[in-house]
Motif scaffolding. Sequence first.
Motif, PDB file in Angstrom:
ATOM      1  N   ARG A  96      38.847  60.129  50.296  1.00  0.00           N
ATOM      2  CA  ARG A  96      39.298  58.810  51.200  1.00  0.00           C
ATOM      3  C   ARG A  96      40.042  57.897  50.321  1.00  0.00           C
ATOM      4  O   ARG A  96      39.985  58.019  49.127  1.00  0.00           O
ATOM      5  N   ALA A  97      40.626  56.875  50.835  1.00  0.00           N
ATOM      6  CA  ALA A  97      41.427  55.902  50.088  1.00  0.00           C
ATOM      7  C   ALA A  97      40.668  54.877  49.427  1.00  0.00           C
ATOM      8  O   ALA A  97      40.973  54.148  48.607  1.00  0.00           O
ATOM      9  N   ALA A  98      39.273  54.727  49.704  1.00  0.00           N
ATOM     10  CA  ALA A  98      38.319  54.061  49.216  1.00  0.00           C
ATOM     11  C   ALA A  98      38.288  54.369  47.675  1.00  0.00           C
ATOM     12  O   ALA A  98      38.130  53.677  46.712  1.00  0.00           O
ATOM     13  N   GLY A  99      38.432  55.702  47.473  1.00  0.00           N
ATOM     14  CA  GLY A  99      38.173  56.209  46.123  1.00  0.00           C
ATOM     15  C   GLY A  99      39.722  56.751  45.564  1.00  0.00           C
ATOM     16  O   GLY A  99      39.965  56.959  44.243  1.00  0.00           O
ATOM     17  N   ALA A 100      40.508  56.970  46.304  1.00  0.00           N
ATOM     18  CA  ALA A 100      41.994  57.386  45.923  1.00  0.00           C
ATOM     19  C   ALA A 100      42.610  56.491  46.768  1.00  0.00           C
ATOM     20  O   ALA A 100      43.483  57.011  47.689  1.00  0.00           O
ATOM     21  N   PRO A 152      42.904  60.526  41.802  1.00  0.00           N
ATOM     22  CA  PRO A 152      42.308  60.154  40.522  1.00  0.00           C
ATOM     23  C   PRO A 152      41.760  61.394  39.899  1.00  0.00           C
ATOM     24  O   PRO A 152      41.029  62.113  40.469  1.00  0.00           O
ATOM     25  N   LYS A 153      41.743  61.463  38.619  1.00  0.00           N
ATOM     26  CA  LYS A 153      41.455  62.535  37.917  1.00  0.00           C
ATOM     27  C   LYS A 153      39.841  62.394  37.701  1.00  0.00           C
ATOM     28  O   LYS A 153      39.129  63.275  37.217  1.00  0.00           O
ATOM     29  N   ASP A 154      39.304  61.188  37.723  1.00  0.00           N
ATOM     30  CA  ASP A 154      37.835  60.997  37.752  1.00  0.00           C
ATOM     31  C   ASP A 154      37.098  60.959  39.013  1.00  0.00           C
ATOM     32  O   ASP A 154      35.873  60.580  38.988  1.00  0.00           O
TER      33      ASP A 154
END
Length: 247
Positions: free
Chosen positions: A59-63, A110-112
Amino acid sequence: MGTVAALWRHPIKAHGRESVGHISLVEGQTFPWDRRWAVAHEAAKTEGGEWASCRNFSRAAGAPALMAITAKVDEDSGKITLNHPDLWELTIDPATQGDKLIDWVRPIMPKDRAASAKLLPAGEVGMTDSNFPSIAIHAIASHRAVEELLGQSLSTERWRGNIWLDGFEAFSEFDWIGKTLRIGTAEIEVRERITRCLATTSNPDTGVRDADTLGALKGAYGHQDFGVYGVVTKSGDISVGDTAELL
């Protein structure tokens, strides 16, 4: 009384938005072609086919870069075309070509974070953030109020709503809980407020976090709510420009 300012659908949860001029709502169902698919990450505990919590999906919350994806559905073939300012245009049949989508988004993820792993069908109920077949309804005046708080122009698309209404007072939609809206020839019972996440801080044109929407809401109103969820109680048609009234 107000009017329908815009209609939006998001065929793949958090992976693209599309503006439409007309839709036909069906009692007890979600917005047509909205969140029909979702991208499960590698730590997901669902195989699709039924509703699952948003925690299972990319989701965009994390990406935040996902916010910049736009979509176009070919309803006859079921294919979806996606675009992003940093990627090439992609057209897929989500039923058979989910791997192509996973490969496509990989450069902007994101890689993390848990990596996107599989495109899953929602089944009979759209993969909304509520555990019931909801439709997200927003007021233009509420959006303008947040713009004033932040002192900057914002795209309404960052809220990822389905139905945008003009002509109502800012945040009056919170008073609609338990009441019914007639929009076009459809009727929607308003169920609950929508509590927002970090996705709304990202610019839908660039996918970059550029507005503290959550801080603005919390500071001014003591909560992070924006918009309301409703359930279709009477099937009907809705077009941009139609009348919306509280019954």
